[in-house]
Design a protein around this motif. Structure first.
Motif, mmCIF file in Angstrom:
data_model
loop_
_atom_site.group_PDB
_atom_site.id
_atom_site.type_symbol
_atom_site.label_atom_id
_atom_site.label_comp_id
_atom_site.label_asym_id
_atom_site.label_seq_id
_atom_site.Cartn_x
_atom_site.Cartn_y
_atom_site.Cartn_z
ATOM 1 N N VAL A 92 14.209 10.843 1.610
ATOM 2 C CA VAL A 92 13.464 9.675 2.064
ATOM 3 C C VAL A 92 11.986 10.063 2.052
ATOM 4 O O VAL A 92 11.594 11.035 2.700
ATOM 5 C CB VAL A 92 13.889 9.245 3.487
ATOM 6 N N HIS A 93 11.186 9.281 1.329
ATOM 7 C CA HIS A 93 9.778 9.618 1.143
ATOM 8 C C HIS A 93 8.930 8.371 1.349
ATOM 9 O O HIS A 93 9.091 7.385 0.629
ATOM 10 C CB HIS A 93 9.535 10.146 -0.276
ATOM 11 N N LEU A 114 16.838 6.633 -6.466
ATOM 12 C CA LEU A 114 17.915 5.732 -6.063
ATOM 13 C C LEU A 114 17.427 4.331 -5.737
ATOM 14 O O LEU A 114 18.091 3.340 -6.041
ATOM 15 C CB LEU A 114 18.640 6.270 -4.825
ATOM 16 N N ASP A 115 16.272 4.234 -5.063
ATOM 17 C CA ASP A 115 15.808 2.925 -4.629
ATOM 18 C C ASP A 115 14.334 2.998 -4.260
ATOM 19 O O ASP A 115 13.793 4.075 -3.997
ATOM 20 C CB ASP A 115 16.627 2.445 -3.425
ATOM 21 N N SER A 173 0.832 -1.210 0.000
ATOM 22 C CA SER A 173 0.000 0.000 0.000
ATOM 23 C C SER A 173 0.865 1.258 0.000
ATOM 24 O O SER A 173 0.461 2.293 -0.514
ATOM 25 C CB SER A 173 -0.933 0.019 1.211
ATOM 26 N N HIS A 174 2.069 1.151 0.590
ATOM 27 C CA HIS A 174 2.992 2.278 0.687
ATOM 28 C C HIS A 174 4.405 1.798 0.368
ATOM 29 O O HIS A 174 4.735 0.628 0.597
ATOM 30 C CB HIS A 174 2.986 2.873 2.104
ATOM 31 N N VAL A 175 5.206 2.706 -0.156
ATOM 32 C CA VAL A 175 6.610 2.400 -0.431
ATOM 33 C C VAL A 175 7.490 3.515 0.118
ATOM 34 O O VAL A 175 7.032 4.627 0.358
ATOM 35 C CB VAL A 175 6.893 2.210 -1.939
ATOM 36 N N ILE A 176 8.744 3.159 0.323
ATOM 37 C CA ILE A 176 9.757 4.144 0.691
ATOM 38 C C ILE A 176 10.574 4.406 -0.565
ATOM 39 O O ILE A 176 11.122 3.476 -1.160
ATOM 40 C CB ILE A 176 10.677 3.611 1.804
ATOM 41 N N LEU A 177 10.621 5.654 -0.991
ATOM 42 C CA LEU A 177 11.440 6.044 -2.129
ATOM 43 C C LEU A 177 12.664 6.778 -1.608
ATOM 44 O O LEU A 177 12.557 7.656 -0.746
ATOM 45 C CB LEU A 177 10.668 6.963 -3.076
ATOM 46 N N LEU A 178 13.819 6.412 -2.123
ATOM 47 C CA LEU A 178 15.052 7.135 -1.837
ATOM 48 C C LEU A 178 15.402 7.897 -3.103
ATOM 49 O O LEU A 178 15.464 7.312 -4.194
ATOM 50 C CB LEU A 178 16.175 6.182 -1.461
ATOM 51 N N THR A 179 15.611 9.202 -2.970
ATOM 52 C CA THR A 179 15.907 10.046 -4.122
ATOM 53 C C THR A 179 17.214 10.796 -3.913
ATOM 54 O O THR A 179 17.700 10.934 -2.783
ATOM 55 C CB THR A 179 14.777 11.062 -4.372
#
Length: 168
Positions: free
Chosen positions: A116-117, A145-146, A73-79
């Protein structure tokens, strides 16, 4: 880089000019409606309040890694916050009367400007590499990034706090 505020302290070197310790690759880009830092929301709470969706667009070589992500339902995006300065070790946010160490802040200005999002995932089009997101707090074209699934059972810390400072 903008002008330094009273109490801020710069590093005696520019981290961007040091030899790298690791080899980071960008796996895609963020597609958002924000074209510059001035109009971009300052954090994810403000981004969600706009009601404006965004996308993470994953490069073709990495799309096979999206398999199974649709169940999250949610993700962590690294930018990679490429437009952020990298030289301040102490900063004074506009809302604080005194400087604070960079590592005590969520400011994008840091030796390694990694964002971090935690975002709500609305959909995954794996073949096209598109993650539909509820919102995002970075400008259009920000390197990705990930991607990691967010697990409330292990990632959430309900009693975590950052003590309020005087004048904060």
């Amino acid at each position: 880089m903008s002008e330094m505020r009273e109490g801020e302290e710069a590093l005696p070197f520019d981290p961007a000019k040091l030899a790298g310790d690791g080899h980071i690759v960008f796996i895609g880009r963020i597609a958002s409606l924000w074209n510059n830092r001035a109009e971009c929301p300052k954090n994810m709470a403000a981004a969600r309040q706009t009601g404006l969706p965004a996308q993470a667009v994953v490069d073709e070589d990495y799309r096979r890694g999206l398999l199974g992500l649709e169940s999250a339902s949610h993700v962590i995006l690294l930018t990679w916050l490429a437009d952020a300065g990298r030289n301040l070790i102490r900063q004074r946010p506009r809302h604080r009367p005194e400087a604070t160490g960079t590592f005590a802040l969520r400011s994008p200005v840091r030796p390694n400007p990694i964002g971090v999002h935690v975002v709500r995932l609305l959909g995954v089009e794996a073949a096209e590499g598109i993650l539909d997101l509820e919102a995002i707090d970075v400008i259009h074209g920000t390197p990705l990034l990930d991607i990691k699934p967010y697990f409330a059972s292990t990632d959430a810390v309900p009693k975590a706090v950052v003590a309020k400072r005087d004048g904060a």
